[in-house]
Design a protein around this motif. Structure first.
Motif, PDB file in Angstrom:
ATOM      1  N   PRO A 122       0.801  -1.201   0.006  1.00 48.08           N
ATOM      2  CA  PRO A 122      -0.020  -0.026  -0.112  1.00 48.08           C
ATOM      3  C   PRO A 122       0.985   1.186  -0.024  1.00 48.08           C
ATOM      4  O   PRO A 122       1.909   1.328   0.635  1.00 48.08           O
ATOM      5  N   ILE A 123       0.258   2.374  -0.672  1.00 48.25           N
ATOM      6  CA  ILE A 123       1.055   3.693  -0.792  1.00 48.25           C
ATOM      7  C   ILE A 123       0.012   4.709  -0.739  1.00 48.25           C
ATOM      8  O   ILE A 123      -1.237   4.399  -0.779  1.00 48.25           O
ATOM      9  N   PRO A 124       0.276   5.980  -0.160  1.00 45.00           N
ATOM     10  CA  PRO A 124      -0.640   7.050  -0.162  1.00 45.00           C
ATOM     11  C   PRO A 124      -0.829   7.514  -1.651  1.00 45.00           C
ATOM     12  O   PRO A 124      -0.405   8.662  -1.905  1.00 45.00           O
ATOM     13  N   GLU A 125      -1.684   6.927  -2.338  1.00 42.59           N
ATOM     14  CA  GLU A 125      -2.069   7.241  -3.665  1.00 42.59           C
ATOM     15  C   GLU A 125      -2.349   8.698  -3.978  1.00 42.59           C
ATOM     16  O   GLU A 125      -1.989   9.061  -4.996  1.00 42.59           O
ATOM     17  N   SER A 126      -3.032   9.096  -3.106  1.00 42.92           N
ATOM     18  CA  SER A 126      -3.463  10.630  -3.330  1.00 42.92           C
ATOM     19  C   SER A 126      -2.528  11.738  -3.202  1.00 42.92           C
ATOM     20  O   SER A 126      -2.890  12.912  -3.478  1.00 42.92           O
ATOM     21  N   ARG A 127      -1.166  11.471  -2.565  1.00 42.98           N
ATOM     22  CA  ARG A 127      -0.212  12.352  -2.212  1.00 42.98           C
ATOM     23  C   ARG A 127       0.809  12.553  -3.274  1.00 42.98           C
ATOM     24  O   ARG A 127       0.891  11.527  -4.138  1.00 42.98           O
ATOM     25  N   LYS A 128       1.442  13.712  -3.541  1.00 42.90           N
ATOM     26  CA  LYS A 128       2.427  13.734  -4.512  1.00 42.90           C
ATOM     27  C   LYS A 128       3.449  12.764  -4.021  1.00 42.90           C
ATOM     28  O   LYS A 128       3.814  12.680  -2.931  1.00 42.90           O
ATOM     29  N   TYR A 132       6.518  11.323  -0.532  1.00 44.89           N
ATOM     30  CA  TYR A 132       6.918   9.683  -0.406  1.00 44.89           C
ATOM     31  C   TYR A 132       8.117   9.802   0.126  1.00 44.89           C
ATOM     32  O   TYR A 132       9.136  10.211  -0.086  1.00 44.89           O
ATOM     33  N   SER A 133       8.125   8.784   1.234  1.00 47.49           N
ATOM     34  CA  SER A 133       9.366   8.270   1.852  1.00 47.49           C
ATOM     35  C   SER A 133       9.773   7.169   0.878  1.00 47.49           C
ATOM     36  O   SER A 133       9.382   6.898  -0.215  1.00 47.49           O
ATOM     37  N   SER A 134      11.234   7.031   1.274  1.00 45.47           N
ATOM     38  CA  SER A 134      11.975   6.071   0.365  1.00 45.47           C
ATOM     39  C   SER A 134      11.212   4.454   0.266  1.00 45.47           C
ATOM     40  O   SER A 134      11.235   3.962  -0.848  1.00 45.47           O
ATOM     41  N   GLY A 135      10.542   4.183   1.232  1.00 46.03           N
ATOM     42  CA  GLY A 135      10.117   2.906   1.240  1.00 46.03           C
ATOM     43  C   GLY A 135       8.691   3.033   0.368  1.00 46.03           C
ATOM     44  O   GLY A 135       8.386   2.176  -0.356  1.00 46.03           O
ATOM     45  N   ASN A 136       7.866   4.093   0.441  1.00 42.91           N
ATOM     46  CA  ASN A 136       6.686   4.143  -0.343  1.00 42.91           C
ATOM     47  C   ASN A 136       7.114   4.375  -1.794  1.00 42.91           C
ATOM     48  O   ASN A 136       6.429   3.862  -2.778  1.00 42.91           O
ATOM     49  N   ARG A 137       8.217   5.152  -2.125  1.00 40.55           N
ATOM     50  CA  ARG A 137       8.786   5.007  -3.410  1.00 40.55           C
ATOM     51  C   ARG A 137       9.016   3.413  -4.134  1.00 40.55           C
ATOM     52  O   ARG A 137       8.756   3.349  -5.155  1.00 40.55           O
ATOM     53  N   GLN A 138       9.646   2.775  -3.233  1.00 37.99           N
ATOM     54  CA  GLN A 138      10.137   1.607  -3.567  1.00 37.99           C
ATOM     55  C   GLN A 138       8.834   0.672  -3.873  1.00 37.99           C
ATOM     56  O   GLN A 138       8.619  -0.055  -4.756  1.00 37.99           O
ATOM     57  N   LYS A 139       7.896   0.771  -3.134  1.00 35.27           N
ATOM     58  CA  LYS A 139       6.624   0.234  -3.243  1.00 35.27           C
ATOM     59  C   LYS A 139       5.951   0.523  -4.473  1.00 35.27           C
ATOM     60  O   LYS A 139       5.378  -0.346  -5.142  1.00 35.27           O
ATOM     61  N   LEU A 140       5.765   1.769  -4.872  1.00 39.70           N
ATOM     62  CA  LEU A 140       5.346   2.299  -6.148  1.00 39.70           C
ATOM     63  C   LEU A 140       5.998   1.871  -7.234  1.00 39.70           C
ATOM     64  O   LEU A 140       5.467   1.361  -8.116  1.00 39.70           O
TER      65      LEU A 140
END
Length: 322
Positions: A122-128, A132-140
């Protein structure tokens, strides 16, 4: 190239001026294989990946992915429909949201597995993406690489930025993809994850292929690293016993022993001396390189992987940062 081969590289070479990035890389990866592409940081792994993906122009040599000649534009475009890619330095269009970026890649290749993958990563899809944190960038990056259900996924240090729980989730994804027949080309410098997911590995050093190994063969060379200091100063040759392929001593009198087997034999040999300090740890990939393939020279060009689409594909509105 046979129908069972997903990747075929023949003499693939890329120079940065006079400096070699990758030289005469020749290997084949079978369909359904999880293939490790290993080497210390800076060995040329990213250059090889970018060149085989058509993001760098080879100096010479051939590359075929899924049967397509990717050194020619038509073959590259055909192959890309069935390839997922996770770069080693995940950078996207920062001024758009994660949702919009996935929409864009979905229009290019498809996104039938998008919801399934977002449930797992899961990622914060609605955020720019800039937020994103490095972890969320990797999940994306993971979601965009797998959501069109590719036949081949090429990954450069894919677990960078993931916490241990997400790393395990990612390894389980790789297991499931392999079971479904997907081919995975997995670049890493971390021996533990190679041990966990790969069937076979290519090892590169100083821009050149050193060896192709079955994973069991590589693991047989891993074992443990024992470091010790003694009251005495024995010659390192006294540790030349079965299961200890390498023994060295530095100028401070610290002994380093690579142990792959025969632990009882080593304990008996150590007991002949007065031990002042002793440390035991798992080998790293760097240990395997130094003790089995030689230390080599450092490779210095800056390798910056990219997720840049083809020039004839129009990116979404944003800053164009890739």
């Amino acid at each position: 190239m046979s129908a069972s081969t997903a990747i075929s590289l023949e003499g693939l070479t890329k120079y940065y001026g006079e400096v070699p990035g990758i030289v005469d890389l020749t290997l084949e990866v079978e369909r359904g294989e999880v293939f490790g592409f290993l080497g210390p940081n800076g060995a040329g792994k990213s250059t090889a990946i970018l060149t085989m993906l058509g993001l760098l122009t080879p100096t010479r040599g051939d590359a075929r992915l899924l049967g397509h000649d990717v050194t020619e534009r038509a073959g590259l475009l055909e192959a890309k429909r069935d390839i997922g890619y996770i770069p080693g330095d995940v950078t996207f269009y920062d001024r758009i949201t994660g949702e919009r970026l996935l929409d864009y890649f979905g229009r290019l290749k498809g996104d039938e597995r998008r919801d399934e993958l977002l449930d797992r990563f899961p990622i914060p899809e609605s955020r720019k993406i800039a937020e994103y944190s490095s972890g969320n960038r990797q999940k994306l990056a993971i979601v965009q690489a797998f959501m069109h259900d590719p036949e081949l996924v090429i990954m450069d240090e894919p677990t960078r930025g993931l916490d241990p729980l997400l790393q395990n989730e990612f390894y389980e994804l790789i297991d499931a993809e392999q079971a479904a027949g997907v081919t995975v080309f997995f670049s890493s410098h971390i021996l533990s994850e190679v041990r966990r997911v790969c069937d076979r590995v290519a090892i590169i050093r100083d821009a050149e292929l050193v060896t192709l190994e079955e994973i069991d063969s590589l693991l047989a060379k891993s074992g443990k690293v024992v470091t010790a200091t003694f009251a005495e100063s024995p010659d390192p040759s006294v540790f030349d016993i079965a299961g200890v392929p390498q023994a060295t001593v530095d100028t401070d009198g610290r002994y380093t022993l690579i142990v792959t087997d025969n632990y009882n034999g080593l304990v008996e040999r150590l007991a002949a001396f007065t031990i002042r300090d002793l440390e035991i740890r798992q080998t790293s990939l760097e240990d395997v390189f130094i003790h089995f393939y030689g230390p080599g020279e450092a490779f210095t060009p800056d390798e910056q992987p990219s997720t840049t689409p083809d020039p004839d594909e129009h990116p979404p509105d944003g800053d164009g940062d890739v």
